[in-house]
Design an enzyme around this catalytic site. Structure first.
Site, mmCIF file in Angstrom:
data_model
loop_
_atom_site.group_PDB
_atom_site.id
_atom_site.type_symbol
_atom_site.label_atom_id
_atom_site.label_comp_id
_atom_site.label_asym_id
_atom_site.label_seq_id
_atom_site.Cartn_x
_atom_site.Cartn_y
_atom_site.Cartn_z
ATOM 1 N N PRO A 23 0.592 -1.179 0.034
ATOM 2 C CG PRO A 23 -0.183 -1.074 2.028
ATOM 3 C CD PRO A 23 0.488 -2.079 1.188
ATOM 4 C CE1 TYR A 24 5.280 6.080 2.040
ATOM 5 C CE2 TYR A 24 7.197 4.429 1.329
ATOM 6 C CZ TYR A 24 6.584 5.871 1.777
ATOM 7 O OH TYR A 24 7.301 6.836 1.519
ATOM 8 C CB SER A 25 4.948 0.593 -3.073
ATOM 9 O OG SER A 25 6.222 0.337 -2.443
#
Length: 256
Positions: free
Chosen positions: A72-74
């Site tokens: 999710p961060y990427s």
């Protein structure tokens, strides 16, 4: 000018947290900046926006973003960067700076986490810390931000890096030694760390457990994949050059 460096960078949190802050928040910042007549919008991006689980070796800014990354961060940082670059216009220039492995004095994330894990006996290397990585001392990032206020081309991303490439073990051990603690030698292979991160996340979500899992998919991935990047573009188009070396940065940490 607007410098946008807010992001949800945690390894764990509500499922929608990364979307709400990293993508929706960036969209709101862009809209507010344009409405206010801002001339230049500088966005702090990350090499993580390229990761889908692969190694990055000899990568420059032509490498594609990963807006569908399983992490999710990427995924959300890739989507946010795309919004920033698409918003570029003659009267509203947008610049993306991409540091990697930010370190140095004032660190409230990486080094404190490592120190806490070492103290609790939870720290473990992945693949013995052999993964090679580019890094970015905070002073070098600040230098690049100052340059980006007037230099660089609108709609463009720029890697901002220290000189040289080091292994994860060299960097993390050096930072630990500078703060007066040592790290154990125990290590797990990358495939096992990936599997454990996946399993831990599943159990924590399924059982609605409090706190963070001991390992996440993203943590396992980011510590075991190589990220060897090239900053030629920033040097040529922005006049960027590191203002502090890694060796000097480590000595500075020892004095604090």
């Amino acid at each position: 000018a607007v410098l946008h460096c807010a992001a949800f960078v945690e390894q764990w949190g509500p499922k929608d947290a990364w979307q709400r802050v990293n993508v929706d928040g960036t969209a709101r910042m862009l809209a507010a900046a344009r409405e206010a007549g801002v001339a230049r919008f500088i966005h702090i991006g990350t090499e993580a926006a390229l990761f889908k689980g692969q190694h990055l070796r000899g990568v420059d800014e032509t490498y594609p973003l990963a807006p569908r990354s399983p992490y999710p961060y990427s995924r959300t940082k890739a989507q946010a960067e795309a919004l920033v670059r698409e918003a570029n216009a003659l009267d509203f220039q947008t610049i993306v700076l991409r540091p990697r492995f930010i370190w140095g004095p004032g660190d409230t994330t990486l080094l404190p986490t490592i120190e806490a894990m070492a103290a609790s006996g939870q720290f473990m290397w992945i693949d013995h810390g052999r993964a090679r990585t580019s890094t970015t001392h905070i002073a070098n990032l600040v230098c690049a931000i100052e340059l980006a206020l007037t230099k660089g081309f609108g709609g463009q991303p720029y890697f901002i890096l220290d000189d040289g490439v080091r292994t994860m073990r060299e960097m993390i051990s050096g930072m630990a030694a500078a703060r007066g603690f040592t790290l154990p030698d125990k290590s797990a292979p990358a495939w096992l760390a990936d599997m454990l991160g996946f399993l831990f996340e599943g159990v924590w979500r399924l059982c609605a457990l409090k706190g963070e899992p001991p390992l996440t998919r993203f943590s396992a991935m980011i510590l075991s994949r190589e990220a060897v990047l090239k900053d030629d573009k920033a040097r040529f188009e922005m006049g960027y050059a590191p203002v502090i070396s890694v060796d000097s940065g480590m000595l500075e940490l020892r004095k604090r």
